[in-house]
Design an enzyme around this catalytic site. Sequence first.
Site, short mmCIF file in Angstrom:
data_model
loop_
_atom_site.label_atom_id
_atom_site.label_comp_id
_atom_site.label_asym_id
_atom_site.label_seq_id
_atom_site.Cartn_x
_atom_site.Cartn_y
_atom_site.Cartn_z
N ASP A 103 0.83 -1.21 0.00
CA ASP A 103 0.00 0.00 0.00
C ASP A 103 0.87 1.26 0.00
O ASP A 103 1.95 1.28 0.59
CB ASP A 103 -0.91 -0.03 1.23
N TRP A 119 2.71 8.01 -2.70
CA TRP A 119 4.08 8.19 -3.20
C TRP A 119 4.05 9.04 -4.47
O TRP A 119 4.84 9.98 -4.61
CB TRP A 119 4.71 6.81 -3.49
N HIS A 139 2.17 3.30 -9.28
CA HIS A 139 2.00 1.84 -9.35
C HIS A 139 3.18 1.19 -10.08
O HIS A 139 3.65 0.13 -9.69
CB HIS A 139 0.69 1.50 -10.07
N SER A 166 -7.68 -5.54 -5.19
CA SER A 166 -8.80 -6.07 -4.40
C SER A 166 -10.10 -6.00 -5.20
O SER A 166 -10.20 -5.26 -6.20
CB SER A 166 -8.95 -5.26 -3.11
N LEU A 194 9.90 -21.39 -4.12
CA LEU A 194 9.02 -20.42 -3.46
C LEU A 194 7.60 -20.49 -4.03
O LEU A 194 7.40 -20.50 -5.25
CB LEU A 194 9.59 -19.00 -3.68
N ARG A 225 -5.07 -1.81 8.70
CA ARG A 225 -6.30 -2.58 8.48
C ARG A 225 -6.03 -3.66 7.43
O ARG A 225 -5.03 -3.59 6.72
CB ARG A 225 -7.45 -1.67 8.03
N LEU A 226 -6.95 -4.62 7.36
CA LEU A 226 -6.77 -5.74 6.43
C LEU A 226 -7.36 -5.46 5.05
O LEU A 226 -6.99 -6.11 4.08
CB LEU A 226 -7.42 -7.01 6.99
N SER A 227 -8.29 -4.51 4.96
CA SER A 227 -8.93 -4.20 3.68
C SER A 227 -9.34 -5.47 2.92
O SER A 227 -9.06 -5.61 1.72
CB SER A 227 -8.02 -3.32 2.81
N GLU A 285 1.17 -12.69 12.80
CA GLU A 285 1.79 -11.52 13.45
C GLU A 285 1.71 -10.38 12.43
O GLU A 285 1.85 -10.60 11.23
CB GLU A 285 3.26 -11.81 13.77
C1 IPE Z 1 -5.64 -2.65 -0.25
O1 IPE Z 1 -5.29 -1.33 -0.33
C2 IPE Z 1 -5.56 -3.32 -1.58
C3 IPE Z 1 -4.23 -3.51 -2.13
C4 IPE Z 1 -3.11 -3.14 -1.62
C5 IPE Z 1 -4.21 -4.22 -3.37
P1 IPE Z 1 -6.36 -0.17 -0.55
O2 IPE Z 1 -5.57 1.07 -0.64
O3 IPE Z 1 -7.25 -0.50 -1.67
O4 IPE Z 1 -7.20 -0.24 0.80
P2 IPE Z 1 -7.99 0.91 1.58
O5 IPE Z 1 -8.96 1.51 0.61
O6 IPE Z 1 -6.99 1.89 2.07
O7 IPE Z 1 -8.65 0.19 2.71
C1 IPE Z 2 -1.71 0.22 -3.31
O1 IPE Z 2 -1.44 1.55 -3.41
C2 IPE Z 2 -1.85 -0.44 -4.65
C3 IPE Z 2 -3.21 -0.85 -4.99
C4 IPE Z 2 -4.27 -0.74 -4.26
C5 IPE Z 2 -3.37 -1.44 -6.29
P1 IPE Z 2 -2.59 2.65 -3.34
O2 IPE Z 2 -2.92 3.07 -4.73
O3 IPE Z 2 -3.73 2.17 -2.53
O4 IPE Z 2 -1.83 3.81 -2.59
P2 IPE Z 2 -2.50 4.91 -1.63
O5 IPE Z 2 -3.14 4.19 -0.50
O6 IPE Z 2 -3.49 5.66 -2.45
O7 IPE Z 2 -1.34 5.75 -1.21
MG MG Z 3 -4.14 2.40 -0.53
#
Ligand code: IPE
Ligand code: IPE
Ligand code: MG
Length: 254
Positions: free
Chosen positions: A33, A38, A50, A78, A144, A207-209, A220
């Site tokens: 995440d 970034w 990305h 997701s 792996l 969070r686990l999202s 852990e």
């Molecule tokens: C979780 O991150 C999904 C991935 C890293 C692929 P998100 O950025 O989508 O989650 P939220 O919206 O912050 O919960």
């Molecule tokens: C995680 O980075 C990658 C995916 C969800 C695909 P984000 O795009 O969620 O990055 P932030 O949370 O907006 O910084």
């Molecule tokens: Mg994110």
Amino acid sequence: MQLGLPHPIKIKKSPKKAEDFTRLPEHVAIIMDGNGRWAKNHHYSVSKGHKQGTETLREIIRHTDDLGIHSLSLYAFSTENWSRPVEEVNALMQLILDFFASEIDELDAKNVRIRILGDKSRLPEKQRTTLVLAEERTAHNTGLNLNIAINYGGRAEIVRAAQILALRAQRGELDPRTITEEDFSNCLYTAGQSDVDLLIRTSGEMRLSNFFLYQCAYAEFTFPKVLWPDFTIADYDSALESFSGRQRRFGGRQ
Ligand code: IPE
Ligand code: IPE
Ligand code: MG
């Protein structure tokens, strides 16, 4: 007056080796995440964020393999990420193709077994084919276990497992009263793999999202503040180091 060098000297730590750790996790899961933040911080497009994230990904996979860790699961997209702007979703879909085109030879040569977790049916045809080919090509590899979660949702995975078992019961193949936790886990995308030992989520979110709701029962957790494109091998080693110092009790009294 400030003396010394105009820029702080960054001392790059050398990557750790397996023997540097007292204990390593068997299964590491990462919620990658922070790409968006970034990109924003650098005044770049989200897509560039990305793309930069995939550079981190390569390094982390290599280091995991070098350490001899058994399984690495990565949350890449997701079921909720479809709600992002269409240009961003398209850029992520393109990155899936680019990533496999550039990495599959090396991963296969390193004996890595790739599994895609999630519902591939909603993905565009090209992506679906690429992912199926990567799984098929590496199906007999014994190194792996690399799990990549794409169009994955923890709740959807659990509901799917319930459907599989219900259908079997309806066909008279099993007695619903005898369903075990093992039967249930065997209907998840991670069938046959051990539960997660260490879950890392970058960017400081805690969070686990909707990731690995079942598999993280006794995981852990570490939440490094660093954004995914900035996550280094040294950051990864710190998370692994933190894991090696934890006392896991699994509800017992050791
Ligand atoms: C979780 O991150 C999904 C991935 C890293 C692929 P998100 O950025 O989508 O989650 P939220 O919206 O912050 O919960
Ligand atoms: C995680 O980075 C990658 C995916 C969800 C695909 P984000 O795009 O969620 O990055 P932030 O949370 O907006 O910084
Ligand atoms: Mg994110």
